[in-house]
Design an enzyme around this catalytic site. Structure first.
Site, PDB file in Angstrom:
ATOM      1  N   HIS A   9       0.822  -1.211   0.000  1.00  0.00           N
ATOM      2  CA  HIS A   9       0.000   0.000   0.000  1.00  0.00           C
ATOM      3  C   HIS A   9       0.856   1.262   0.000  1.00  0.00           C
ATOM      4  O   HIS A   9       2.062   1.233   0.290  1.00  0.00           O
ATOM      5  CB  HIS A   9      -0.935   0.006   1.205  1.00  0.00           C
ATOM      6  CG  HIS A   9      -0.204  -0.051   2.510  1.00  0.00           C
ATOM      7  ND1 HIS A   9       0.422   1.045   3.073  1.00  0.00           N
ATOM      8  CD2 HIS A   9       0.022  -1.079   3.364  1.00  0.00           C
ATOM      9  CE1 HIS A   9       0.986   0.702   4.210  1.00  0.00           C
ATOM     10  NE2 HIS A   9       0.761  -0.591   4.410  1.00  0.00           N
ATOM     11  N   GLU A  86     -10.300  -8.938  -0.783  1.00  0.00           N
ATOM     12  CA  GLU A  86      -9.956 -10.321  -0.458  1.00  0.00           C
ATOM     13  C   GLU A  86      -9.470 -10.382   0.991  1.00  0.00           C
ATOM     14  O   GLU A  86      -8.408  -9.865   1.333  1.00  0.00           O
ATOM     15  CB  GLU A  86      -8.866 -10.818  -1.422  1.00  0.00           C
ATOM     16  CG  GLU A  86      -8.636 -12.298  -1.377  1.00  0.00           C
ATOM     17  CD  GLU A  86      -9.916 -13.073  -1.652  1.00  0.00           C
ATOM     18  OE1 GLU A  86     -10.400 -13.724  -0.685  1.00  0.00           O
ATOM     19  OE2 GLU A  86     -10.429 -13.029  -2.776  1.00  0.00           O
TER      20      GLU A  86
END
Length: 204
Positions: A9, A86
């Site tokens: 990220h 997910e």
């Protein structure tokens, strides 16, 4: 052949400006958003992927605010891609299960609607099993380019996994800056990662 990009990220607010995070947020400690700069460089990463000829059909993301925001910025460059949350791409949770904005009672451990053997908190060995399981499943379910947006610890584990398969590769998993990208091609006919395709881009 499936081309895979596993991306950490972008820049998180709590590490960059902890006082601001403490005053303005301070609820779900495991679920920091991105900084303004984090949004900008995440979109830049998406543009770089597009310029390299990469075109993901699916962008998979862990359910944390910082990973979903990173994935969303990348998706703006690929409007035809599908964004999928997910669960098993979640951060390493060795001490307690993380409570986040999307799942305040803890992150589910299902895959494809079915409960798995994984739970939180988890040992390092179970974390490795989880990482290998979910990435294997995502590759199995796809025949086109995919992006996986996740966390630094998960990225380190999968880099070490590839290193164990190909010991002659010189892969560094010690440090994974924001938006570190692990790339490889997976040959589904031979059921293997192509050694020559493995690359780590540490730039952001």
């Amino acid at each position: 052949m499936v081309r895979v990009k596993i991306i950490r990220h972008s820049e998180r607010l709590d590490y960059t400006n902890p006082l601001y995070w403490l005053i303005c947020f301070g609820h779900y400690w495991a679920d920091s958003p991105l900084t303004k700069h984090g949004y900008e460089i995440a979109k830049k990463k998406g543009k770089e992927l597009a310029e390299s000829g990469f075109n993901p059909k699916y962008i998979y993301t862990s359910p944390y605010s910082r990973t979903m925001a990173t994935a969303t910025e990348i998706k703006t460059v690929f409007p035809n891609s599908h964004l999928v949350i997910e669960y098993l791409l979640a951060e390493y949770q060795p001490y307690f299960k993380h409570k986040i904005n999307l799942y305040p009672d803890g992150i589910p451990t299902e895959f494809n609607g079915q409960e798995t053997e994984f739970n939180y908190p988890e040992t390092k060995s179970k974390f490795r099993e989880r990482v290998e399981f979910i990435i294997t499943k995502l590759i199995e379910n796809n025949d086109e380019d995919i992006v996986i947006v996740t966390h630094g610890e998960l990225l380190k584990v999968y880099i070490d996994y590839i290193q164990s398969i190909y010991p002659d590769l010189l892969l560094d998993s010690k440090v994974t800056p924001y938006l570190t990208t692990l790339s490889f091609e997976f040959d589904k006919k031979r059921d293997m990662i192509i050694e020559e395709s493995v690359n780590i881009d540490f730039s952001n």
